[in-house]
Design a protein around this motif. Sequence first.
Motif, PDB file in Angstrom:
ATOM      1  N   GLY A 103       0.821  -1.211   0.000  1.00  0.00           N
ATOM      2  CA  GLY A 103       0.000   0.000   0.000  1.00  0.00           C
ATOM      3  C   GLY A 103       0.851   1.254   0.000  1.00  0.00           C
ATOM      4  N   GLU A 104       1.968   1.229   0.739  1.00  0.00           N
ATOM      5  CA  GLU A 104       2.852   2.391   0.774  1.00  0.00           C
ATOM      6  C   GLU A 104       3.580   2.564  -0.552  1.00  0.00           C
ATOM      7  OE1 GLU A 104       5.253   1.678   4.186  1.00  0.00           O
ATOM      8  OE2 GLU A 104       3.654   2.201   5.616  1.00  0.00           O
ATOM      9  N   ARG A 105       3.885   1.453  -1.229  1.00  0.00           N
ATOM     10  CA  ARG A 105       4.493   1.557  -2.554  1.00  0.00           C
ATOM     11  C   ARG A 105       3.507   2.180  -3.551  1.00  0.00           C
ATOM     12  NH1 ARG A 105       6.579  -4.138  -4.335  1.00  0.00           N
ATOM     13  NH2 ARG A 105       6.753  -2.968  -6.297  1.00  0.00           N
ATOM     14  N   LEU A 106       2.230   1.809  -3.456  1.00  0.00           N
ATOM     15  CA  LEU A 106       1.211   2.420  -4.307  1.00  0.00           C
ATOM     16  C   LEU A 106       1.143   3.928  -4.056  1.00  0.00           C
ATOM     17  CD1 LEU A 106      -1.673  -0.209  -3.955  1.00  0.00           C
ATOM     18  CD2 LEU A 106      -0.370   0.287  -6.047  1.00  0.00           C
ATOM     19  N   ARG A 107       1.119   4.288  -2.785  1.00  0.00           N
ATOM     20  CA  ARG A 107       1.053   5.710  -2.432  1.00  0.00           C
ATOM     21  C   ARG A 107       2.276   6.464  -2.943  1.00  0.00           C
ATOM     22  NH1 ARG A 107       1.765   6.946   3.740  1.00  0.00           N
ATOM     23  NH2 ARG A 107       3.844   6.281   3.081  1.00  0.00           N
ATOM     24  N   ASP A 108       3.463   5.868  -2.821  1.00  0.00           N
ATOM     25  CA  ASP A 108       4.684   6.525  -3.296  1.00  0.00           C
ATOM     26  C   ASP A 108       4.650   6.720  -4.804  1.00  0.00           C
ATOM     27  OD1 ASP A 108       5.548   6.553  -0.692  1.00  0.00           O
ATOM     28  OD2 ASP A 108       6.870   4.798  -0.910  1.00  0.00           O
ATOM     29  N   ALA A 109       4.101   5.731  -5.534  1.00  0.00           N
ATOM     30  CA  ALA A 109       4.026   5.854  -6.994  1.00  0.00           C
ATOM     31  C   ALA A 109       3.109   7.001  -7.400  1.00  0.00           C
ATOM     32  CB  ALA A 109       3.534   4.537  -7.599  1.00  0.00           C
ATOM     33  N   ILE A 110       2.042   7.194  -6.658  1.00  0.00           N
ATOM     34  CA  ILE A 110       1.105   8.278  -6.961  1.00  0.00           C
ATOM     35  C   ILE A 110       1.752   9.639  -6.740  1.00  0.00           C
ATOM     36  CG2 ILE A 110      -1.071   9.367  -6.201  1.00  0.00           C
ATOM     37  CD1 ILE A 110      -2.000   6.475  -5.541  1.00  0.00           C
ATOM     38  N   GLU A 111       2.657   9.720  -5.764  1.00  0.00           N
ATOM     39  CA  GLU A 111       3.269  10.997  -5.413  1.00  0.00           C
ATOM     40  C   GLU A 111       4.317  11.465  -6.415  1.00  0.00           C
ATOM     41  OE1 GLU A 111       4.675  10.232  -1.444  1.00  0.00           O
ATOM     42  OE2 GLU A 111       3.002  11.359  -0.589  1.00  0.00           O
ATOM     43  N   LEU A 112       4.790  10.602  -7.304  1.00  0.00           N
ATOM     44  CA  LEU A 112       5.787  11.029  -8.280  1.00  0.00           C
ATOM     45  C   LEU A 112       5.193  12.094  -9.200  1.00  0.00           C
ATOM     46  CD1 LEU A 112       7.291   7.555  -9.274  1.00  0.00           C
ATOM     47  CD2 LEU A 112       8.317   9.291  -7.771  1.00  0.00           C
ATOM     48  N   PRO A 113       5.973  13.108  -9.599  1.00  0.00           N
ATOM     49  CA  PRO A 113       5.447  14.177 -10.469  1.00  0.00           C
ATOM     50  C   PRO A 113       4.839  13.604 -11.741  1.00  0.00           C
ATOM     51  CG  PRO A 113       7.627  14.740  -9.641  1.00  0.00           C
ATOM     52  CD  PRO A 113       7.396  13.314  -9.265  1.00  0.00           C
ATOM     53  N   LEU A 114       3.791  14.235 -12.201  1.00  0.00           N
ATOM     54  CA  LEU A 114       3.070  13.789 -13.390  1.00  0.00           C
ATOM     55  C   LEU A 114       3.049  14.944 -14.382  1.00  0.00           C
ATOM     56  CD1 LEU A 114       1.479  11.176 -14.157  1.00  0.00           C
ATOM     57  CD2 LEU A 114      -0.595  12.409 -13.516  1.00  0.00           C
ATOM     58  N   SER A 115       3.548  14.720 -15.591  1.00  0.00           N
ATOM     59  CA  SER A 115       3.646  15.783 -16.589  1.00  0.00           C
ATOM     60  C   SER A 115       2.440  15.729 -17.525  1.00  0.00           C
ATOM     61  CB  SER A 115       4.942  15.643 -17.386  1.00  0.00           C
ATOM     62  OG  SER A 115       5.014  16.639 -18.385  1.00  0.00           O
ATOM     63  N   VAL A 116       1.590  16.754 -17.424  1.00  0.00           N
ATOM     64  CA  VAL A 116       0.470  16.945 -18.346  1.00  0.00           C
ATOM     65  C   VAL A 116       0.629  18.358 -18.890  1.00  0.00           C
ATOM     66  CG1 VAL A 116      -2.025  16.932 -18.657  1.00  0.00           C
ATOM     67  CG2 VAL A 116      -0.972  15.419 -16.958  1.00  0.00           C
ATOM     68  N   LEU A 117       1.284  18.474 -20.010  1.00  0.00           N
ATOM     69  CA  LEU A 117       1.655  19.797 -20.528  1.00  0.00           C
ATOM     70  C   LEU A 117       0.446  20.711 -20.653  1.00  0.00           C
ATOM     71  CD1 LEU A 117       4.228  18.735 -23.272  1.00  0.00           C
ATOM     72  CD2 LEU A 117       4.676  19.568 -20.965  1.00  0.00           C
ATOM     73  N   PRO A 118       0.576  21.982 -20.217  1.00  0.00           N
ATOM     74  CA  PRO A 118       1.819  22.640 -19.770  1.00  0.00           C
ATOM     75  C   PRO A 118       2.066  22.529 -18.274  1.00  0.00           C
ATOM     76  CG  PRO A 118       0.073  24.259 -19.931  1.00  0.00           C
ATOM     77  CD  PRO A 118      -0.544  22.940 -20.315  1.00  0.00           C
ATOM     78  N   TYR A 119       1.424  21.566 -17.603  1.00  0.00           N
ATOM     79  CA  TYR A 119       1.494  21.489 -16.150  1.00  0.00           C
ATOM     80  C   TYR A 119       2.387  20.326 -15.708  1.00  0.00           C
ATOM     81  CZ  TYR A 119      -2.825  24.199 -16.709  1.00  0.00           C
ATOM     82  OH  TYR A 119      -3.749  25.130 -17.074  1.00  0.00           O
ATOM     83  N   THR A 120       2.954  20.482 -14.521  1.00  0.00           N
ATOM     84  CA  THR A 120       3.554  19.375 -13.789  1.00  0.00           C
ATOM     85  C   THR A 120       2.742  19.214 -12.518  1.00  0.00           C
ATOM     86  OG1 THR A 120       5.769  19.768 -14.676  1.00  0.00           O
ATOM     87  CG2 THR A 120       5.610  18.476 -12.655  1.00  0.00           C
ATOM     88  N   LEU A 121       2.076  18.076 -12.381  1.00  0.00           N
ATOM     89  CA  LEU A 121       1.149  17.865 -11.281  1.00  0.00           C
ATOM     90  C   LEU A 121       1.822  17.068 -10.172  1.00  0.00           C
ATOM     91  CD1 LEU A 121      -2.047  16.871 -13.326  1.00  0.00           C
ATOM     92  CD2 LEU A 121      -1.295  19.154 -12.607  1.00  0.00           C
ATOM     93  N   PHE A 122       1.539  17.448  -8.950  1.00  0.00           N
ATOM     94  CA  PHE A 122       2.037  16.723  -7.784  1.00  0.00           C
ATOM     95  C   PHE A 122       0.806  16.232  -7.018  1.00  0.00           C
ATOM     96  CE2 PHE A 122       5.326  19.650  -9.042  1.00  0.00           C
ATOM     97  CZ  PHE A 122       6.494  18.903  -8.927  1.00  0.00           C
ATOM     98  N   LEU A 123       0.499  14.958  -7.214  1.00  0.00           N
ATOM     99  CA  LEU A 123      -0.711  14.385  -6.642  1.00  0.00           C
ATOM    100  C   LEU A 123      -0.374  13.565  -5.402  1.00  0.00           C
ATOM    101  CD1 LEU A 123      -2.433  13.146  -9.935  1.00  0.00           C
ATOM    102  CD2 LEU A 123      -2.684  15.357  -8.788  1.00  0.00           C
ATOM    103  N   SER A 124      -1.398  13.255  -4.634  1.00  0.00           N
ATOM    104  CA  SER A 124      -1.262  12.311  -3.531  1.00  0.00           C
ATOM    105  C   SER A 124      -2.524  11.462  -3.505  1.00  0.00           C
ATOM    106  CB  SER A 124      -1.066  13.042  -2.193  1.00  0.00           C
ATOM    107  OG  SER A 124      -2.234  13.776  -1.848  1.00  0.00           O
TER     108      SER A 124
END
Length: 571
Positions: A103-124
């Motif tokens: 579960g913590e690995r899933l959460r960590d994967a979600i937290e990685l920056p996500l590039s949706v141009l022109p934005y860089t999203l930081f999700l949790s």
Amino acid sequence: MNFHPRTEDPLRRLGSSEARLGGLVQDAVAGGTPLALFHIDIDHFRSINENMGVAVGDEALALMGQRLVDEFSAQALIWRHGSDEFVVAMPRDANAPSPQQFGERLRDAIELPLSVLPYTLFLSGTVGMALCPEDASDVGTLLHHAENAVSQAKHEGLNLVRRYTAGAPINLRSDSMVARQIVNAMANNEFQLCYQPQINAHDGRVVGMEALLRWHSPALGVLAPERFMHVAEKLGVIVQIGDWVLKQVFAQARIWRDRGFDDLSVAVNVSAMQLMRPSFVDEVLDAVHAAGIPASMVVLEVRENTLAKDMSVVHRTLAHLHRQGIRLTLDDFGMGDSNLDSLMRFSVDKIKIDRSFIKGVPNSSREVAIACAIIAMGHQLGMKVIAHGVETDVQLGFLRRNHCDMLQGHLFGEAVSAEEAGAVLRRRYLRAESFAAIKPDRALLLLDDEENILRSLVRLFRRDGYRIFSASNVNDAFDLLATNDIQVILSDQRMSDMSGTEFLGRVRVLYPNTVRLVLSGFTDLATVTEAINRGEIYRFLTKPWNDDELRDHIRQAFTAHEHQSQLRQGI
């Protein structure tokens, strides 16, 4: 393991995934490999759709799903669930990590920056898990427990990983629960309409009714639109709901019109998805024709964020409706991301000030400034302005003094059934005492945080026949100014919550026609000179005072006010 794109029907997607999950559950219950089921809810995802657009949100979810598939599909079954949620089923074989670690690995994967141009999203994401066979022995219960684990986690905070605990508090109204229930809500007659009066700010007459949708769900209780409409839009059922609302409201309008209320308007909220439909104009006009009401009786309320969608399509739709006589209101004004250029391009009759700005008046300078600016701008653009969320007489008085055109809020009544709304219409005028003609007598406001001085001043000026209002703090003074036509203000300088010159400086912005005087035992020449030069105060008077001289200053202040009034009227 295949990831299914967002555009596929979510119930069919869920059904096919449950079929595969069923085999894993049966094996675990039969004594085979135990199972861990994870429900992932992306935190605050609605803000991305609202602030960056649905297209960005769609792409972000697709990319997030692909990331999870790339990272974990060798170990687990993964699928989309609801609107912004994912489900992961992991067999707990000898090589698998513990459920908490996974579960913590899933959460960590979600937290990685996500590039949706022109934005860089930081999700949790908040992750809930349920174990099979320990927590549940069938697919439905296992899914519910994992989802409830998310709700239980959110009682502690966001971005957590938690296992389902029997008896812990849960949230029965998550988006995925809403999605499951709303599909059949129309067929089961679970939607109802309520109506809230809209009031002419000049005389208190009921001039309109806004239709407000309520969903009476047997499983979820009574839900307001803001809780379920975004889910309805994502599932596509918003079209059917919107069509039903239009027909029901127009039929009710015909009933009221037949009863003699032919000067009434009915307001209906419409979504961006409805406005984007090529057939929407015809659907509205056909519904108006079928109900036998004039187009001018209909007001469509459009949220400000809608103007930031496909402007060419929305512009054509609104312009066509307007040419056919349908009136338009821009709802929640001040909260969206449209610009003034787009506002001038759209054919809008009214703008509605969002309730968040009304809540702060008249004591919050920020909300006051915004409300006044919206009213002035609306009038300059030839539009009427309606204030939403009016709850107190103070707010009512402030809005009337600042020339707001229409009012709506709990002060005049909550949303009620059509039958109860008919009774409101028969009354015609609401809170008549609040709209009584303002007396022309001279009104004086006294402000001093020392009660003995305040009483002395009241006694002194009472002999001159003024209508006297007194306040011992700034907030009470603002309330009195909002609800009464006060011409002259006499304020102490040194007070605990605000200085007299600061208070009168704010009063000058809100009520520029007042005549403002300071009475103080302390002389700060720099402050006084600056306030006089800015026109914030008329005179600065000192304590202790001479009774006759002070009374003469106040008489001159009233004379100055009357002279200014005559100049404004061109007399």
